[in-house]
Design a protein around this motif. Structure first.
Motif, PDB file in Angstrom:
ATOM      1  N   GLY A   1      -4.120  -1.316  -9.144  1.00 44.95           N
ATOM      2  CA  GLY A   1      -3.517  -2.544  -8.634  1.00 44.95           C
ATOM      3  C   GLY A   1      -2.089  -2.762  -9.109  1.00 44.95           C
ATOM      4  N   PRO A   2      -1.475  -3.853  -8.615  1.00 39.43           N
ATOM      5  CA  PRO A   2      -0.084  -4.129  -8.981  1.00 39.43           C
ATOM      6  C   PRO A   2       0.044  -4.428 -10.471  1.00 39.43           C
ATOM      7  CG  PRO A   2      -0.821  -5.503  -7.143  1.00 39.43           C
ATOM      8  CD  PRO A   2      -2.024  -4.829  -7.684  1.00 39.43           C
ATOM      9  N   SER A   3       1.074  -3.874 -11.108  1.00 42.35           N
ATOM     10  CA  SER A   3       1.209  -4.004 -12.555  1.00 42.35           C
ATOM     11  C   SER A   3       1.423  -5.456 -12.981  1.00 42.35           C
ATOM     12  CB  SER A   3       2.367  -3.140 -13.036  1.00 42.35           C
ATOM     13  OG  SER A   3       3.534  -3.492 -12.330  1.00 42.35           O
ATOM     14  N   GLY A   4       2.090  -6.262 -12.133  1.00 44.56           N
ATOM     15  CA  GLY A   4       2.346  -7.663 -12.482  1.00 44.56           C
ATOM     16  C   GLY A   4       1.065  -8.457 -12.691  1.00 44.56           C
TER      17      GLY A   4
ATOM     18  N   ASP B   1       2.395  -2.188  13.447  1.00 48.29           N
ATOM     19  CA  ASP B   1       1.249  -2.448  12.565  1.00 48.29           C
ATOM     20  C   ASP B   1       1.127  -1.317  11.545  1.00 48.29           C
ATOM     21  OD1 ASP B   1      -0.121  -0.482  14.101  1.00 48.29           O
ATOM     22  OD2 ASP B   1      -0.489  -2.036  15.597  1.00 48.29           O
ATOM     23  N   LEU B   2       0.217  -1.516  10.588  1.00 47.34           N
ATOM     24  CA  LEU B   2       0.087  -0.527   9.512  1.00 47.34           C
ATOM     25  C   LEU B   2      -0.459   0.789  10.038  1.00 47.34           C
ATOM     26  CD1 LEU B   2      -1.443  -2.238   6.353  1.00 47.34           C
ATOM     27  CD2 LEU B   2       0.834  -1.267   6.644  1.00 47.34           C
ATOM     28  N   ALA B   3       0.101   1.897   9.557  1.00 44.35           N
ATOM     29  CA  ALA B   3      -0.412   3.197   9.988  1.00 44.35           C
ATOM     30  C   ALA B   3      -0.869   3.981   8.767  1.00 44.35           C
ATOM     31  CB  ALA B   3       0.681   3.950  10.738  1.00 44.35           C
ATOM     32  N   MET B   4      -1.352   3.293   7.761  1.00 46.20           N
ATOM     33  CA  MET B   4      -1.881   3.980   6.572  1.00 46.20           C
ATOM     34  C   MET B   4      -2.981   3.129   5.962  1.00 46.20           C
ATOM     35  SD  MET B   4       1.371   3.322   4.017  1.00 46.20           S
ATOM     36  CE  MET B   4       0.698   4.118   2.564  1.00 46.20           C
ATOM     37  N   ASP B   5      -3.750   3.758   5.083  1.00 47.19           N
ATOM     38  CA  ASP B   5      -4.841   3.063   4.425  1.00 47.19           C
ATOM     39  C   ASP B   5      -4.254   1.985   3.494  1.00 47.19           C
ATOM     40  OD1 ASP B   5      -6.960   2.306   2.975  1.00 47.19           O
ATOM     41  OD2 ASP B   5      -7.548   4.314   2.275  1.00 47.19           O
ATOM     42  N   GLU B   6      -4.709   0.749   3.671  1.00 45.50           N
ATOM     43  CA  GLU B   6      -4.093  -0.334   2.908  1.00 45.50           C
ATOM     44  C   GLU B   6      -4.254  -0.171   1.393  1.00 45.50           C
ATOM     45  OE1 GLU B   6      -4.926  -4.434   4.174  1.00 45.50           O
ATOM     46  OE2 GLU B   6      -3.514  -4.847   2.541  1.00 45.50           O
ATOM     47  N   SER B   7      -5.362   0.473   0.997  1.00 37.42           N
ATOM     48  CA  SER B   7      -5.584   0.616  -0.449  1.00 37.42           C
ATOM     49  C   SER B   7      -4.515   1.506  -1.101  1.00 37.42           C
ATOM     50  CB  SER B   7      -6.968   1.197  -0.717  1.00 37.42           C
ATOM     51  OG  SER B   7      -7.019   2.495  -0.186  1.00 37.42           O
ATOM     52  N   LYS B   8      -3.803   2.265  -0.255  1.00 41.35           N
ATOM     53  CA  LYS B   8      -2.755   3.168  -0.779  1.00 41.35           C
ATOM     54  C   LYS B   8      -1.435   2.422  -1.001  1.00 41.35           C
ATOM     55  CE  LYS B   8      -3.808   7.651  -0.740  1.00 41.35           C
ATOM     56  NZ  LYS B   8      -4.751   8.393  -0.223  1.00 41.35           N
ATOM     57  N   ILE B   9      -1.371   1.162  -0.560  1.00 38.53           N
ATOM     58  CA  ILE B   9      -0.097   0.436  -0.667  1.00 38.53           C
ATOM     59  C   ILE B   9      -0.073  -0.328  -1.992  1.00 38.53           C
ATOM     60  CG2 ILE B   9       1.420  -1.273   0.420  1.00 38.53           C
ATOM     61  CD1 ILE B   9       0.194  -0.461   3.081  1.00 38.53           C
ATOM     62  N   VAL B  10       0.537   0.291  -2.997  1.00 28.76           N
ATOM     63  CA  VAL B  10       0.577  -0.325  -4.331  1.00 28.76           C
ATOM     64  C   VAL B  10       2.034  -0.430  -4.770  1.00 28.76           C
ATOM     65  CG1 VAL B  10      -0.270  -0.171  -6.690  1.00 28.76           C
ATOM     66  CG2 VAL B  10      -1.581   0.866  -4.847  1.00 28.76           C
ATOM     67  N   PRO B  11       2.471  -1.640  -5.178  1.00 29.63           N
ATOM     68  CA  PRO B  11       3.849  -1.748  -5.668  1.00 29.63           C
ATOM     69  C   PRO B  11       4.005  -1.045  -7.001  1.00 29.63           C
ATOM     70  CG  PRO B  11       2.754  -3.905  -5.650  1.00 29.63           C
ATOM     71  CD  PRO B  11       1.741  -2.901  -5.226  1.00 29.63           C
ATOM     72  N   ARG B  12       4.974  -0.187  -7.096  1.00 30.23           N
ATOM     73  CA  ARG B  12       5.131   0.620  -8.310  1.00 30.23           C
ATOM     74  C   ARG B  12       6.622   0.860  -8.565  1.00 30.23           C
ATOM     75  NH1 ARG B  12       0.986   0.810 -10.514  1.00 30.23           N
ATOM     76  NH2 ARG B  12      -0.391   2.142  -9.366  1.00 30.23           N
ATOM     77  N   GLY B  13       6.999   0.991  -9.809  1.00 29.37           N
ATOM     78  CA  GLY B  13       8.396   1.289 -10.132  1.00 29.37           C
ATOM     79  C   GLY B  13       8.710   0.766 -11.513  1.00 29.37           C
TER      80      GLY B  13
ATOM     81  N   MET C   1       5.746   3.448   3.076  1.00 27.15           N
ATOM     82  CA  MET C   1       5.240   2.398   3.970  1.00 27.15           C
ATOM     83  C   MET C   1       5.257   2.951   5.404  1.00 27.15           C
ATOM     84  SD  MET C   1       4.133  -0.672   4.214  1.00 27.15           S
ATOM     85  CE  MET C   1       4.476  -1.298   2.580  1.00 27.15           C
ATOM     86  N   TYR C   2       4.080   3.403   5.859  1.00 24.60           N
ATOM     87  CA  TYR C   2       3.989   4.002   7.185  1.00 24.60           C
ATOM     88  C   TYR C   2       3.561   2.951   8.200  1.00 24.60           C
ATOM     89  CZ  TYR C   2       4.710   8.429   4.936  1.00 24.60           C
ATOM     90  OH  TYR C   2       5.278   9.447   4.216  1.00 24.60           O
ATOM     91  N   LEU C   3       4.416   2.745   9.201  1.00 25.37           N
ATOM     92  CA  LEU C   3       4.134   1.739  10.229  1.00 25.37           C
ATOM     93  C   LEU C   3       4.136   2.414  11.594  1.00 25.37           C
ATOM     94  CD1 LEU C   3       6.666  -1.003   9.024  1.00 25.37           C
ATOM     95  CD2 LEU C   3       4.215  -0.916   8.531  1.00 25.37           C
ATOM     96  N   ARG C   4       3.202   1.956  12.463  1.00 25.32           N
ATOM     97  CA  ARG C   4       3.287   2.429  13.855  1.00 25.32           C
ATOM     98  C   ARG C   4       4.163   1.448  14.610  1.00 25.32           C
ATOM     99  NH1 ARG C   4       1.728   5.956  17.261  1.00 25.32           N
ATOM    100  NH2 ARG C   4       0.297   6.986  15.803  1.00 25.32           N
ATOM    101  N   MET C   5       5.295   1.931  15.093  1.00 29.77           N
ATOM    102  CA  MET C   5       6.277   1.044  15.724  1.00 29.77           C
ATOM    103  C   MET C   5       6.375   1.325  17.221  1.00 29.77           C
ATOM    104  SD  MET C   5       9.215   0.888  12.785  1.00 29.77           S
ATOM    105  CE  MET C   5       9.810  -0.730  13.203  1.00 29.77           C
ATOM    106  N   ARG C   6       6.471   0.202  17.973  1.00 34.82           N
ATOM    107  CA  ARG C   6       6.603   0.318  19.433  1.00 34.82           C
ATOM    108  C   ARG C   6       7.854  -0.425  19.871  1.00 34.82           C
ATOM    109  NH1 ARG C   6       2.217  -1.479  17.832  1.00 34.82           N
ATOM    110  NH2 ARG C   6       0.411  -0.093  17.777  1.00 34.82           N
TER     111      ARG C   6
END
Ligand code: HEM
Length: 552
Positions: free
Chosen positions: A89-92, A519-531, A541-546
């Motif tokens: 999860g997010p470090s904060g 909309d999102l084009a990846m598994d949401e659990s993979k989206i973790v703020p890090r740095g 951040m993979y998005l399906r764009m139209r």
């Protein structure tokens, strides 16, 4: 603390070992000749350092420190360092948990030495960030590391030097000047749209029906670098239009949130870069190569700029020209300021744009509302039409544009944590703070605190920033104090570029939302703020764009 440091600090303990050895030679000569002088000196050093360790790790924090009454986990690895290595999860969130564990405490002791204190209630922040701002500096270890990336720029310098450079730089960030930058930012947003359209056209297939999956962080970083290129040094970098650009590649490599780089930065922040540099680790060479390359690029840019000013070819009001024209700075100082503005001025907004696109992907209802609002104000395809005379005025008044932007900055503060070190004995509220104490502010925790923002603090609710009675945009989000929303901090060390960043976000968001749906084009659990300093999604951040306007 000062007396204790003098008595039980490393130099005093070493000196004491020498005195003890001399005394032993005098008083117990037989014993010394039996064991040898080296054993004697080594034994004395070992015993003194062991005593020092026990004193600093146990006796001082529990019996002598003026901070001994402050409750907290007092962990061996404090939350400030743990937050850099935590994987789940997010470090904060570590700091949100801490405040839940110690709900009545204004200050929380984080480390076992009792020297790292978290400010848990915003009331005390006025002292730390405003009234006593110059009693504190960035911790030296952290500054030393940041200095390799940012030079001796506005972020890393302290006290009088800071006051001087901040005063000289402020004119570039006046509200009127930021208003004048909107058309440039708008045109850069248009160029980004064209590039994304091209990318989608090249990538889309019959099955994907004119849409494509794009990784946004890279594009966000390119467009914000183009914007700071013009505003910071009057130079069209045109990174969005290039397949690769050395400046962008260097920053991308330097700030990429991969595990090894985070470990390297964490260790450098904890022990100091000079210590880590002694180890044979390939990261040391890479880090030195990347930061030296940035240094060299900035030196060349300054030479060119000076030449242009001398030849009277420079009528730009960019930050670098402004600083050169004051005649107060030599090229090395200018290089450091430029390094700071390039880094602080592009990765931060790029991250904010990425997180807002993520939140709009997760909340299509707000994406739709925002699109409708911008369309009513500026037309269906505003990038294709004429610019309104007062673009800044129009965008600033749009309630959902304001709400989405502020709510993103609240939930995903690009700089989630900051630290200060007391330069002298001082006071925060009623608490005496000895020199050397480290104060930790979790921006993430304050921005998401249920005590401040209510039980739905963790939810995306742009309406917080819209008045319930007249439907207009507001600047407080329903919070009672300036210290409840800390994304840009407060006081003399607050973000000088905050209005600049908001102007960029308004132009980029308004343009993106009227040019694409996504909309999102990846598994949401993979989206973790890090740095380490700023947060980015660890796996992109993979998005399906139209595209909304074909042939754009
Ligand atoms: C969303 C975008 C941004 C965020 C969230 C942000 C956040 C912050 C924060 C939290 C600080 C204080 C750091 C500390 O003292 O620990 C800061 C300082 C600073 N920021 Fe930003 N920033 C953003 C954009 C920008 C931009 C666009 C620029 C320049 C064009 C900029 C330039 C600076 C500078 C020079 C400082 C140092 C100020 C000082 O110490 O006097 N920032 N920023």
């Amino acid at each position: 603390m000062t007396i204790a440091s003098q008595l039980f600090g490393f130099p005093s303990l070493t000196l004491a070992a020498a005195v003890e050895s001399l005394l032993a030679v005098r008083l117990f000569p037989d014993y010394v000749s039996a064991y040898g002088r080296f054993t004697l000196v080594g034994g004395a050093l070992l015993a003194n350092y062991a005593f020092g360790l026990i004193f600093w790790a146990f006796l001082y924090p529990n019996f002598f420190s003026p901070l001994r009454h402050i409750r907290g986990p007092r962990a061996v690895i404090s939350a400030a360092y743990n937050s850099l290595i935590v994987k789940e999860g997010p470090s904060g969130d570590l700091f949100l948990d801490l405040v839940k564990q110690y709900p009545d405490e204004n200050l929380i002791a984080l480390d076992c030495f009792g020297r790292q204190i978290m400010v848990a209630k915003p009331q005390l922040l006025a002292d730390l960030l405003v009234h006593k701002c110059y009693d504190f500096s960035k911790p030296k270890r952290i500054s030393a590391f940041l200095r390799r990336i940012l030079g001796d720029g506005l972020i890393t310098i302290e006290e009088d030097q800071h006051k001087f450079i901040r005063k000289n730089t402020m004119p570039a960030f006046h509200a009127r000047h930021i208003t004048d930058l909107y058309p440039m930012m708008w045109s850069k947003a248009g160029i980004l749209t064209k590039a994304l359209n091209r990318e989608i056209a090249n990538a889309s297939s019959t099955e994907s029906k004119g849409s494509a999956v794009l990784e946004l962080t890279n594009w966000a970083s390119k467009v914000t670098l183009d914007i700071i290129g013009i505003a910071g040094m009057g130079r069209a970098l045109n990174v969005v239009e290039k397949a690769n650009d050395p400046l962008q590649e260097l920053y991308e490599e330097l700030l990429e949130p991969d595990r090894e780089k985070i470990l390297f930065a964490t260790l450098s922040l904890a022990f100091g870069f000079p210590v880590i540099r002694m180890f044979p680790w390939k990261m040391n060479n890479l880090f030195i190569y990347l930061t030296s390359s940035l240094d060299n690029i900035c030196r060349d840019l300054i030479k060119e700029k000076r030449k242009a000013i001398i030849q009277n070819k420079d009528d730009h009001f960019d930050i670098l020209s402004l600083l050169i024209k004051t005649d107060n700075f030599d090229d090395e100082v200018l290089k450091d300021q430029l390094l700071t503005f390039l880094a602080a001025g592009h990765e931060t907004t790029a991250s904010a744009l990425t997180w807002s696109s993520y939140l709009l992907a997760k909340h299509p209802e707000y994406q739709k509302k925002l699109r409708e609002e911008v369309t009513v104000a500026l037309g269906e395809n505003p990038q294709a039409g004429d610019l309104p005379a007062d673009l800044a005025g129009v965008l600033k008044q749009l309630p959902y544009l304001n709400g989405v932007m502020q709510e993103t900055l609240r939930l995903f503060p690009t700089v989630p944590l900051t630290m200060r070190e007391a330069l002298r004995d001082t006071q925060i509220g009623d608490q005496f703070v000895p020199k050397g104490t480290e104060m930790v502010v979790s921006i993430w925790q304050v921005n998401r605190s249920p005590d401040i923002w209510g039980p739905d603090a963790g939810e995306f609710k742009p309406e917080r920033w819209i008045n319930a009675d007249d439907g207009k945009a507001n600047r407080h989000g329903g919070a009672k104090s300036n210290y409840d929303f800390l994304t840009f901090l407060q006081g003399p060390r607050s973000c000088i570029g905050q209005e600049f960043a908001k102007a960029e976000m308004r132009c980029l968001l308004a343009t993106l939302v009227t040019s694409f749906t996504w909309d999102l084009a990846m598994d949401e659990s993979k989206i973790v703020p890090r740095g380490v300093i700023t947060i980015k999604p660890e796996h992109g951040m993979y998005l399906r764009m139209r595209p909304l306007h074909h042939g754009a």
